[in-house]
Design a protein around this motif. Sequence first.
Motif: not given
Length: 393
Positions: A349-352, A357-363
């Motif tokens: 969770v903290c990593g996201l 930018e990384r989180r947006r890739g997952f999304e």
Amino acid sequence: MANTDTSSRPHRVCFVCTHSLTLATLYKGLFPYLRSRGWEIDVIVGDREYRDFPVEHFGDLQPHIIPMRRLPSPVADLKGLAQFVAFFARHRYDVIHVSTPKASLLASIAVTLTFNGRVVFVYRRCVYELMSGLKREVYLSVDRLIARLSAVVVPISRQLQVFLRDAKVCASNKLLLIGSGSSNGLDTRRFRLTPENCAAGESLRHELGIPATAPVVLFVGRVCGEKGVDLLPPIFEQVRARYPDAHLVVAGPDDPRDRASAETERYFTQQRFVRRIGYVAKTEPYYALCTVFLFPSFFEGFGNVLLEAAGMERASVAFKVPGVEEAVADGVSGILVGKGDVEAAAAAVCGLLSDPERRRGFEQRARRRVESEFEQSRIWADIESMMLRLATA
């Protein structure tokens, strides 16, 4: 006999499930679709607890009530079976679509006794996943009986399909996986990040008193032990150690059969950074509100809420357990960690939160995946195709 000449009349199907909440959450949209295709539909549930069946999702729905108890109860079960027999003696169907254990058992026996239509058994989850010994064998025997009385058994995930085959619950030639799994797919038009849903999320943030810049971690589901809700506090405490302004939103009904611990309930109600919400019929604003979706369930038939989060372009963190592993593509649409691993879940969770930018890739990948594999209209077409084969055989 049940299946005489069907060419001059609409096909008829009866859907049966134990709990009205199951009906309210897992069948949205299917009935209007089937009616538009010419099917006549009846529905049986075991209680009147949930009566909110919006017309846009269910059409004009008036379920028949045959009381059922989830846990074994010889007197109540025999009474329920008698009512099912009387019902199916009066009403004839081409297909009887059953799911959830007690409803499937009673309905499939009653259908057989009354020489009614053909049974489709939707296998949503292995309720004895955490059982052992004689109790597990009894539940296995019940599933084997239902499968024997059914024309088709539909597991809602590949892992359940393998289990049913390897545990000899069902013959391989009766098993049918619809699409890539799930029982009703995802309405990708409803669950998408539209301006309206974004505005509803912002309005909800204001209503809940969550600061505009505060990250939000969301859980949606039954609030009970098997969903891992007792691990939400320790996971979130580690998240707050790094993000003190973070908020946790917990949305879903309590489950009296498997309550969260008293300590967890106190945490939900007493901490100023936690918002405890009950059952929510319209969940889109909650997904729009959240930054990360956290789902620490210990096992699932298929994690439908994870598909909803993906449709709303939200990355998920969950345990690597049956049912969840197919709803979330690890490293693609979310992050899976070891079952019960609080530290790893908090770190994910903290990593996201720390890397937008990384989180947006997952999304973005999550959204593309549900569009390609779980679009609801494709699942419905496959369900109808299966039922037509049975009705016309």
